[in-house]
Design a protein around this motif. Structure first.
Motif, short mmCIF file in Angstrom:
data_model
loop_
_atom_site.label_atom_id
_atom_site.label_comp_id
_atom_site.label_asym_id
_atom_site.label_seq_id
_atom_site.Cartn_x
_atom_site.Cartn_y
_atom_site.Cartn_z
N UNK A 111 6.24 -5.94 4.02
CA UNK A 111 7.81 -5.63 4.21
C UNK A 111 7.14 -4.37 2.90
N UNK A 112 6.00 -4.86 2.38
CA UNK A 112 5.13 -4.02 0.95
C UNK A 112 5.15 -2.60 1.82
N UNK A 113 5.06 -2.00 2.89
CA UNK A 113 3.92 -0.97 3.20
C UNK A 113 4.30 0.09 2.48
N UNK A 114 5.57 0.83 2.40
CA UNK A 114 5.58 1.90 1.07
C UNK A 114 5.50 2.40 0.30
N UNK A 115 5.43 0.10 -0.42
CA UNK A 115 5.60 0.34 -1.74
C UNK A 115 4.34 1.18 -2.40
N UNK A 116 4.66 1.59 -3.82
CA UNK A 116 3.58 2.20 -4.44
C UNK A 116 2.34 0.70 -4.57
N UNK A 117 1.65 1.28 -4.76
CA UNK A 117 0.55 0.13 -5.15
C UNK A 117 0.66 -0.56 -6.18
N UNK A 118 0.59 0.06 -7.68
CA UNK A 118 0.16 -0.11 -8.82
C UNK A 118 2.01 -1.12 -8.74
N UNK A 119 3.35 -1.02 -8.38
CA UNK A 119 4.04 -1.99 -8.52
C UNK A 119 3.25 -3.12 -8.01
N UNK A 120 2.76 -3.58 -7.09
CA UNK A 120 2.79 -4.61 -6.43
C UNK A 120 2.64 -5.82 -7.51
N UNK A 121 2.67 -7.31 -7.17
CA UNK A 121 2.09 -8.40 -8.26
C UNK A 121 0.63 -7.98 -7.69
N UNK A 174 3.22 -20.17 -16.47
CA UNK A 174 4.34 -19.82 -16.05
C UNK A 174 3.83 -18.74 -14.97
N UNK A 175 4.58 -18.14 -14.20
CA UNK A 175 3.56 -17.21 -13.27
C UNK A 175 3.33 -15.63 -14.31
N UNK A 176 2.82 -14.57 -13.39
CA UNK A 176 2.37 -13.49 -13.62
C UNK A 176 4.69 -13.12 -13.55
N UNK A 177 4.31 -12.39 -15.21
CA UNK A 177 5.76 -11.60 -14.61
C UNK A 177 6.55 -12.17 -15.72
N UNK A 178 6.53 -13.53 -16.48
CA UNK A 178 7.57 -14.56 -16.63
C UNK A 178 7.66 -14.64 -18.15
#
Lengths: 363, 302, 592
Positions: free
Chosen positions: C136-146, C348-352
């Motif tokens: 489901x991430x195939x089109x996502x920009x790599x920078x925006x991924x966790x 806490x997880x990343x982005x918490x």
């Protein structure tokens, strides 16, 4: 919208967007008529806001607009500062400073100011058109369409382009770190303190990336005999030289006809041959090569139409393309060019939408 | 700011409404006397004129404009010479003139010889008593030597003393005229600026290129009416107006095309002709608003 | 079947270095094995990994003697790019190795370089998208991924080429526990289901020890020891907590996973349940080692007593702190107080919102709302955000995630002198602090040449030169190996002794278990849990350290505590584990 068949969302071939944008840029580069320049910028902005994707590139269009504003401002300021201030409508008089060969400040006239502003606007329009291409077509995808021989150069360019945002990130991070040491983080003295860690960071990153690419097969090529390599080099060099001479010949009306188009065509042909010979040693394939279909033709053609309309107008009545400043007057509204520019706005309605990422990722 | 606007807005509006006549100072024919003034030598190819720009002009362009009607390419307004007194007529004066048919600019100190200027016309400030020269062609120097003005202290600038004849530049024969001005030097068509000049003001020995603008134009442009508001000779001589009905229409060829009057749509009658301009403004605003609306809607979606 | 990796008497020497990075290393990794590479930072782990992927010496330079064969190919004659279809290399920071900018293009990149025909390429990319669970991430920009997603994409990107060997260089060090588990689960699946051979280095051994088929231990002198995990870990200084627990408890065979240890620990749990007395109040279950008699019995008590001698003065009080980045609410109304002499772990997880909170507390990061008050030494309360950077430093010190960003001069001595100058401290203050934190760093050395732990110590010394009452640390254990973490724990114990309040954001539960008095768990900008470390860490399955997981319901967190209980029963447990581990270190880790 009932009954209208909308094309499936997809990325257009990047070359299509670039042809469109270059067409538009060529068109606006031929005029200083602020109406036409404004129209060109408006068309670029319209198409970008309708058809841009969601990549970071696409979000940068606003920056180009600000860059345009900056260019106009600089052009006007330079005119006030050092420009030749002609005209009869004096706006204000600044004390003039006579330096050898140049006069600073002095009286400012409406004509000169307007001329400087529209010149700035012309450059700004060209920049905005290129910015539109950047926002609409990922430059990285454009490089995928390069011939094989240029692939490695293309990759290098991609990486160089990628480094820029990372560099900005590093600078920001290091400046924040400087504040932690009680350093205000501004001023000339802090430049060195920020630069060193940032450079170090960039260098480390580059090395990591280079080694990662090496491990992923970048730069694999079939060994070529030296003769073939030399042939490639010679063909490309001679071709480039020919193309350069040809371009000069075309632009300079006084040059012999033979140095114009024939040289240019010959040079380009030699270049293409060189690229082909060089590309034979590069073995790589392209994943999901961008298609070139009807929408691509439409987009590219709409840009070309704008440019052609501008040239036609220039042939018919060049005076309609300029803002009359000496003496001053209202700009004309040549319908031919307006029509051409409006055709260039068609992709905003007819081109397929870019695909949306399936998921909104974390911010 | 408001003061600035107060000055600029009317100027623009007036310009839009009526267009301006080009104020062309009357030329003092013949070389200057003494060390005051700058000698202006104009070599049309077939003929050469020598005039004196009085006082101490701030630039060579100012000196030239004070003795002749000058048209700049629209791309480089005010800084580049494209036409002098209607020569050459064939150049549309939009881009930089070609390298083989342009006005070469030379200057010479008092008593010296011609030097090809490495400074632009607008940027060169000629010293009083020195000479500037313009030669049409591929860059050759003017065919006459810079006038030695010093030994002529005579108070009266004798008409045509240094000129063998009234300069008769080739007629801007519209489409027929070749870029080389030599072609029709002797034609002396009615459209020739000189003809009108001598006809226009016989009293002054100087070839005044004073012409009456269209009544309408001059009245609509009061700001420029301080001096003898003059427009180009070709316009008056031929008696036809350069007025065009709208911007897309070119000027009439032949006589009208010779002089670079404002290329714009000069309204034939004051009102109504601004319509294309305002239509253009409206179009630009419309397109910009559409773009802004789309951008805003996208942002709202995110 | 022939071994995938064979190192035959390999010695690698870099030009600038007097000693070889690898010395006579002989390694054999068989088909389908997962080889775990352990060793201290700078011990030559990376060199060994680089040797296998061909980067050493082709990319890094250096002199290689001996013979390295990967899938039958000699790396002497095959450059990394020639091995691209055989060896897949994944780096520590996935973002640094990405060439393209969307997931799908990244997966296809290697295939493009290998000139795989488009239909095959398409099929393999789809397969890998499914295999890695990133379809489901195939089109996502790599920078925006966790981080976890990025690392899985990076692994997927080398998998598409169908390599026989996967080389992973600390693949989880930049990830939060959840992301790390994702990645390790993926790696396990690749090994078990696809029979892929994997060579992996990892600092946080507790995560991977149970997965390994063979362990390669790189010693500091560059020699490599290879063996069965149980036999290697039996006497290796660097070992995961379960292994240390097994050693302390004398279990045979040595457990490598929590599951194994828990089965072996039945007796130990029974024994500890009776010996570790817990006060029944739920508010603070572990009682304090506060009375004077225990002080005599335990050398620990000295430290604990000092720490608790400071009245719990509030060093920092934050109310309703809100941080908004653009349209993201990173921190949503957090109340937090830090007492002097206390170590608070933010988890806490990343982005918490951990980092955003720290920067907001410090006052140099953005703060959209709320109030932060720091108690100055003279007893008044000041908001650090209102203070100029120089004054702010005297109130709150912050060590950012990438600590070396603070260093810009070319010698340690110059950095120390500059720090004294900046903080208007007497000359030598910073150096004295540094010597206390990490003794023996030569003043002439370049800060960039120091190990991560030494760099951290230098930055800490600089930040402490102004003696701020509050010290904030953002991910301080990132890049630290086991001994490095121990040194940091000691250092934090010193600071609390001096009455500093310390808050640190960390993913490292083992480290938090060692140092923290209090744990605050954040999720999406809210405080989820705020309580004593022992309570929070033993109750949460996500944050439970291995020892707690093995011994539950016995509320012990570290091996050192268990050892203390075993040697001097009966004992009441302090809730200051840092002090305990600090005390126990000399004999508890005597093997090192």
């Amino acid at each position: 919208m009932a009954g209208r068949i909308t094309p499936l969302p997809r990325h257009l071939h990047p070359v299509a967007w670039w042809v469109w944008a270059i067409g538009l840029a060529v068109a606006v580069s031929r005029t200083t008529n602020p109406l036409l320049l404004g129209l060109g910028i408006g068309v670029a902005a319209l198409v970008v806001s309708a058809k841009r994707g969601s990549s970071p590139w696409a979000r940068a269009f606003g920056l180009y607009l600000w860059l345009g504003v900056f260019i106009v401002a600089v052009r006007v300021v330079l005119h006030v500062l050092v420009g030749y201030k002609f005209g009869t409508h004096r706006l204000w008089t600044l004390p003039s400073v006579d330096l050898p060969g140049i006069t600073l400040l002095g009286p400012v006239h409406l004509e000169g100011l307007l001329a400087a502003a529209v010149e700035g606007l012309r450059l700004a329009s060209i920049i905005v058109c290129i910015g539109a291409a950047n926002a609409l077509a990922n430059p990285k995808r454009l490089l995928r369409a390069l011939p094989g021989a240029l692939h490695e150069v293309g990759t290098a360019v991609v990486i160089a382009v990628t480094v820029a945002p990372q560099l900005a990130e590093s600078v920001q991070r290091v400046r924040r770190a400087r504040v932690l040491r009680g350093d205000g983080g501004t001023g000339l003295r802090s430049v060195g303190r920020v630069a060193l860690p940032v450079l170090q960071d960039t260098l480390d990153r580059s090395l990591l990336l280079a080694s990662a690419m090496d491990s992923r097969g970048y730069g694999r090529r079939v060994e070529q005999p030296p003769a073939a390599r030399r042939l490639t080099g010679a063909l490309t060099l001679v071709g480039l030289a020919g193309a350069a001479v040809g371009t000069y010949g075309l632009l300079d009306g006084t040059a012999p006809a033979a140095t114009g188009a024939p040289m240019l065509v010959g040079g380009l042909a030699l270049c293409a041959l060189g690229l082909w010979v060089g590309g034979r040693s590069v073995r790589r394939t392209v994943y999901r090569r961008d298609r070139w279909g009807g929408p691509e033709w439409l987009v590219a053609a709409s840009g070309v139409v704008a440019a052609v309309a501008m040239f036609a107008q220039q042939h018919r009545d060049p005076m309609a393309l300029v803002l009359p400043v000496d003496p001053i007057g209202l700009p004309a509204l040549p319908l031919l060019v307006v029509g051409g520019l409006l055709v260039a706005a068609l992709p905003a309605f007819l081109a397929p939408d870019p695909p949306r990422p399936r998921r909104e990722v974390r911010g | 700011m408001s003061r600035w606007l107060a000055r600029v807005v009317p100027a623009i509006l007036l310009a839009g409404a009526g267009g301006f006549a080009v104020p062309v100072g009357s030329a003092d024919a013949a070389a200057c006397s003494g060390t005051s003034g700058v000698n202006v030598v104009i070599d049309y190819g077939s003929s050469t004129t020598v005039s004196c720009a009085p006082g101490d002009p701030s630039s060579a362009m100012a000196a030239l404009k004070s003795v002749a009607s000058v048209v700049s390419p629209q791309r480089y307004p005010g800084t580049v010479v494209c036409r002098i007194n209607g020569i050459p007529a064939s150049d549309p004066c939009v881009q930089m003139p070609p390298a083989n048919a342009y006005w070469a600019f030379y200057h010479a100190p008092a008593g010296g010889s011609w030097t090809y200027s490495n400074v632009g016309v607008a940027g060169y400030n000629p010293a009083p008593g020195s000479s500037i020269g313009f030669a049409f062609g591929a860059g050759a120097r003017p065919s006459v030597a810079p006038p030695a003005s010093a030994p002529k202290p005579s108070p009266k600038p004798n008409p045509s003393s240094s000129r063998p004849k009234p300069p008769a530049p080739p007629a801007p024969k519209g489409t027929a005229s070749s870029p080389k001005p030599k072609a029709s030097s002797t034609a002396g068509t009615p459209g020739a600026p000189r003809g009108s000049a001598s006809a226009g003001s016989g009293a002054g020995s100087t070839p005044k290129v004073t012409v009456l603008p269209n009544g309408k134009t001059s009245t609509l442009a009061p700001t420029s009416s301080t001096t003898s508001s003059t427009t180009t000779s070709a316009t008056t001589t031929s008696g036809t107006s350069t007025t065009t009905t709208d911007g897309a229409t070119t000027q009439g060829s032949g006589d009208g095309g010779g002089q670079a009057m404002a290329p714009t749509s000069q309204p034939a009658d004051g009102s109504g002709s601004n319509a294309p301009f305002w239509a253009g403004v409206g179009l630009v605003v419309l397109i910009g608003a559409a773009a802004a609306y789309l951008a805003r809607r996208r942002r709202a979606q995110h | 079947m022939s071994p995938v990796v064979v190192l035959d008497d390999v010695t690698i020497r870099y030009a600038a270095s007097p000693r070889p990075a690898l010395r006579s290393a002989s390694v054999v990794v068989e088909e389908g094995e997962l080889a775990l590479l352990v060793g201290r930072t700078g011990s030559g782990k990376s060199t060994l990994l680089g040797t296998i992927s061909g980067r050493v010496p082709h990319f890094t330079g250096g002199h290689l003697s001996g013979r390295v064969t990967v899938a039958g190919l000699d790396t002497r004659t095959h450059r990394p790019r020639d091995l691209a279809g055989i060896v897949g290399v994944v780096a520590q920071d996935p973002m640094a190795g990405f060439v393209t900018d969307t997931v799908e293009e990244e997966l296809a990149y290697t295939l493009e370089q290998l000139a795989v025909d488009p239909p095959t390429m398409r099929r393999r990319v789809e397969e890998v998208l499914d295999l890695m669970g990133i379809a489901e991430l195939r089109d996502a920009p790599l920078r925006d991924l966790s981080g976890g997603e990025q690392q899985r994409v990076a692994i997927g990107a080398v998998l598409t080429a169908g390599p026989r060997l996967l080389v992973l260089d600390e693949p989880t060090s930049a990830l939060d526990p959840v992301g790390a588990q994702d990645v390790l689960a993926t790696v396990t699946r690749l090994v078990h289901d696809l029979g892929l051979t994997v060579v992996m280095s990892e600092h946080r051994l507790e995560r991977v020890a149970g997965l390994a088929d063979t362990v390669l231990a790189v010693a500091e002198d560059g020699t490599v020891r290879q063996g069965e995990p149980r036999s290697v870990f039996a006497d290796l200084a660097l070992a995961p907590p379960v292994v240390e627990l097994g050693r302390v408890a004398g279990w045979q065979p040595l457990p490598l996973t929590v599951r194994e240890a828990r089965r072996a620990a039945t007796d130990l749990r029974d024994q500890l349940v009776t010996t570790v007395t817990l006060s029944p109040e739920t508010a603070t279950p572990p009682t304090h080692l506060a009375d004077g008699t225990d002080q005599g019995a335990h050398p620990t008590a000295g430290l604990t007593a000092t720490a608790s001698a400071h009245a719990p003065t509030t060093a920092l009080q934050a109310t309703g702190v809100t941080v908004r980045h653009g349209e993201v609410d990173a921190v949503r109304g957090i109340d937090l107080s830090l007492a002097g002499g206390e170590v608070v772990a933010l988890m806490g997880r990343n982005g918490s919102g951990k980092s955003s909170l720290l920067w907001a507390l410090h006052g140099s990061g953005p703060r959209t709302g709320g109030e932060v008050l720091v108690t100055t030494p003279d007893g008044s309360h000041t908001d650090p955000a209102d203070a100029a950077p120089r004054t702010r430093r005297r109130l709150v010190g912050l060590v950012p995630q990438s600590a070396p960003d603070l260093l810009y001069l070319d010698t340690v001595a110059a950095e120390c002198a500059q720090s004294d100058h900046e903080s208007a401290a007497t000359t030598g203050t910073t150096r004295a602090l540094l010597d206390r934190l990490a003794p023996g760093i030569p003043g002439a050395q370049h800060p960039r040449d120091l190990s991560e732990g030494q760099q951290l110590a230098l930055v800490l010394a600089i930040q402490l030169a102004t003696t701020p009452p509050v010290l904030l640390l953002d991910e301080p254990t990132r890049g630290l190996d086991h001994p490095g973490k121990e040194a940091l724990a000691t250092l934090l114990a010193h600071l609390t002794t001096d009455g500093h309040a310390v808050a640190l954001a960390t993913h490292d539960v083992e480290f938090a278990a060692t140092v923290a008095d209090r744990v605050v768990v954040l999720s999406r900008g809210h405080v989820v849990t705020d309580g004593p470390a022992r309570e929070v860490l033993t109750e949460s399955p996500e944050f439970a350290p291995q020892v707690a997981a093995v011994l539950a319901p016995v509320p012990l967190l570290t091996v050192a505590e268990v050892a203390a209980c075993l040697t001097t029963p009966p004992v009441e447990v302090s809730d200051d584990p840092a002090a305990v581990s600090d005390y126990l270190e000399p004999d508890g880790r005597g093997a090192r």
